[in-house]
Scaffold this active site. Sequence first.
Site, PDB file in Angstrom:
ATOM      1  N   LYS A  11       0.974  -1.496  -0.177  1.00 11.64           N
ATOM      2  CA  LYS A  11      -0.268   0.048   0.034  1.00 11.64           C
ATOM      3  C   LYS A  11       0.539   0.817   0.110  1.00 11.64           C
ATOM      4  O   LYS A  11       1.938   1.024   0.265  1.00 11.64           O
ATOM      5  CB  LYS A  11      -1.093   0.098   1.295  1.00 11.64           C
ATOM      6  N   TYR A  51     -12.631  -0.992  -3.687  1.00  9.40           N
ATOM      7  CA  TYR A  51     -13.333  -1.281  -2.640  1.00  9.40           C
ATOM      8  C   TYR A  51     -14.330  -0.798  -2.466  1.00  9.40           C
ATOM      9  O   TYR A  51     -15.176  -1.369  -1.560  1.00  9.40           O
ATOM     10  CB  TYR A  51     -12.504  -0.710  -1.776  1.00  9.40           C
ATOM     11  N   PHE A  59     -15.598   4.529   6.897  1.00  8.84           N
ATOM     12  CA  PHE A  59     -13.931   4.803   6.755  1.00  8.84           C
ATOM     13  C   PHE A  59     -14.000   4.986   4.921  1.00  8.84           C
ATOM     14  O   PHE A  59     -12.240   5.305   4.670  1.00  8.84           O
ATOM     15  CB  PHE A  59     -13.254   4.095   7.141  1.00  8.84           C
ATOM     16  N   ARG A  87      -2.699 -13.999   4.591  1.00 12.91           N
ATOM     17  CA  ARG A  87      -3.441 -13.107   5.167  1.00 12.91           C
ATOM     18  C   ARG A  87      -2.889 -12.972   6.795  1.00 12.91           C
ATOM     19  O   ARG A  87      -2.211 -12.719   7.383  1.00 12.91           O
ATOM     20  CB  ARG A  87      -4.749 -14.231   5.897  1.00 12.91           C
ATOM     21  N   THR A  93      -5.793  -6.553  11.100  1.00 15.20           N
ATOM     22  CA  THR A  93      -5.858  -5.482   9.979  1.00 15.20           C
ATOM     23  C   THR A  93      -5.377  -4.163  11.178  1.00 15.20           C
ATOM     24  O   THR A  93      -4.354  -3.017  10.119  1.00 15.20           O
ATOM     25  CB  THR A  93      -7.375  -5.323  10.222  1.00 15.20           C
ATOM     26  N   ARG A 104       2.487  -6.774   8.823  1.00 17.89           N
ATOM     27  CA  ARG A 104       1.887  -5.079   9.646  1.00 17.89           C
ATOM     28  C   ARG A 104       2.228  -4.801  10.957  1.00 17.89           C
ATOM     29  O   ARG A 104       2.756  -3.937  11.828  1.00 17.89           O
ATOM     30  CB  ARG A 104       0.187  -5.912   9.488  1.00 17.89           C
ATOM     31  N   ASN A 114      -1.608   0.351   6.568  1.00 14.59           N
ATOM     32  CA  ASN A 114      -1.289  -0.746   7.381  1.00 14.59           C
ATOM     33  C   ASN A 114      -0.581  -1.885   6.012  1.00 14.59           C
ATOM     34  O   ASN A 114      -0.066  -3.009   6.881  1.00 14.59           O
ATOM     35  CB  ASN A 114      -2.241  -1.709   8.171  1.00 14.59           C
ATOM     36  N   HIS A 117      -2.269  -5.075   1.443  1.00 10.61           N
ATOM     37  CA  HIS A 117      -3.136  -6.072   1.668  1.00 10.61           C
ATOM     38  C   HIS A 117      -3.178  -7.408   1.017  1.00 10.61           C
ATOM     39  O   HIS A 117      -2.418  -8.223   0.472  1.00 10.61           O
ATOM     40  CB  HIS A 117      -3.936  -5.242  -0.002  1.00 10.61           C
ATOM     41  N   GLU A 128      -9.550 -10.570  -7.787  1.00 11.93           N
ATOM     42  CA  GLU A 128      -9.063  -9.068  -7.611  1.00 11.93           C
ATOM     43  C   GLU A 128      -7.731  -8.901  -8.524  1.00 11.93           C
ATOM     44  O   GLU A 128      -7.213  -8.563  -8.597  1.00 11.93           O
ATOM     45  CB  GLU A 128      -7.826  -9.095  -6.207  1.00 11.93           C
TER      46      GLU A 128
HETATM   47  P1  IDP Z   1      -8.484  -6.947   5.623  1.00 10.45           P
HETATM   48  O1  IDP Z   1      -7.689  -5.547   4.539  1.00 10.45           O
HETATM   49  O2  IDP Z   1      -7.798  -6.668   6.875  1.00 10.45           O
HETATM   50  O3  IDP Z   1      -8.842  -7.557   4.437  1.00 10.45           O
HETATM   51  P2  IDP Z   1     -10.084  -5.124   5.703  1.00 10.45           P
HETATM   52  O4  IDP Z   1     -11.554  -4.919   7.046  1.00 10.45           O
HETATM   53  O5  IDP Z   1     -11.014  -5.885   4.483  1.00 10.45           O
HETATM   54  O6  IDP Z   1      -9.368  -5.533   6.721  1.00 10.45           O
HETATM   55  O7  IDP Z   1     -11.059  -3.436   5.038  1.00 10.45           O
HETATM   56  C1  IDP Z   1      -9.739  -2.829   4.379  1.00 10.45           C
HETATM   57  C2  IDP Z   1      -9.138  -1.931   4.678  1.00 10.45           C
HETATM   58  O8  IDP Z   1      -9.963  -1.265   5.664  1.00 10.45           O
HETATM   59  C3  IDP Z   1      -8.001  -1.819   5.761  1.00 10.45           C
HETATM   60  O9  IDP Z   1      -6.519  -2.866   5.500  1.00 10.45           O
HETATM   61  C4  IDP Z   1      -7.729  -0.784   5.876  1.00 10.45           C
HETATM   62  O10 IDP Z   1      -6.207  -0.358   5.051  1.00 10.45           O
HETATM   63  C5  IDP Z   1      -8.694  -0.265   6.044  1.00 10.45           C
HETATM   64  N1  IDP Z   1      -9.654  -0.060   7.643  1.00 10.45           N
HETATM   65  C6  IDP Z   1     -10.293  -1.116   8.229  1.00 10.45           C
HETATM   66  N2  IDP Z   1     -10.857  -1.009   8.850  1.00 10.45           N
HETATM   67  C7  IDP Z   1     -11.033   0.803   9.055  1.00 10.45           C
HETATM   68  C8  IDP Z   1     -11.352   1.521   9.619  1.00 10.45           C
HETATM   69  O11 IDP Z   1     -12.273   1.008  11.425  1.00 10.45           O
HETATM   70  N3  IDP Z   1     -11.016   2.772   9.898  1.00 10.45           N
HETATM   71  C9  IDP Z   1      -9.700   3.099   8.988  1.00 10.45           C
HETATM   72  N4  IDP Z   1     -10.081   1.706   7.871  1.00 10.45           N
HETATM   73  C10 IDP Z   1     -10.486   0.969   7.722  1.00 10.45           C
END
Ligand code: IDP
Length: 140
Positions: A11, A51, A59, A87, A93, A104, A114, A117, A128
């Site tokens: 990212k 997304y 968010f 993963r 996350t 991470r 973070n 992805h 994807e």
């Molecule tokens: P993942 O990337 O671990 O699968 P997801 O819940 O699919 O997590 O969320 C996608 C992306 O959205 C996360 O990797 C992060 O960059 C962002 N994200 C997730 N939750 C939050 C939040 O509560 N606040 C801001 N950004 C978030």
Amino acid sequence: MAIERTFSIIKPDAVERGLIAEILKMITDSGLKIKGMKLIHMDRAKAEGFYAVHKERPFFGELVDYMISGPVVVSCLEGENAIENYRKLMGATNPADAEEGTIRAAYGQNIQNNSCHGSDGPDTAKTEVAYFFNDDELVG
Ligand code: IDP
């Protein structure tokens, strides 16, 4: 265990801080093989499409702004149990919750920034990979 393919993004926060090589080393050291890779700078429509499942989340707008804030490295990774293994290598996350030894935990800045992805299942992995790569951009 079957050989799978998954989709990865390094990212903008990680690319900006010069961490592409460090993260790729963690990926290849874990046994995953790179089958396709490119450095791209997504426009808003591309990031919103990627997304789309999150579009109702509070968010979403900030997430899209962040994902188009700079270049990213997209890749297709292959290996045994690749989806779950990648993963695990990424970690939780929220980097604050990520186990030591994960990408991470090492490099993530906060729950949004973070660093990486990875697809969360076989269907999303397929979608994807196809969202970013044509067949002739992947090696056999
Ligand atoms: P993942 O990337 O671990 O699968 P997801 O819940 O699919 O997590 O969320 C996608 C992306 O959205 C996360 O990797 C992060 O960059 C962002 N994200 C997730 N939750 C939050 C939040 O509560 N606040 C801001 N950004 C978030």
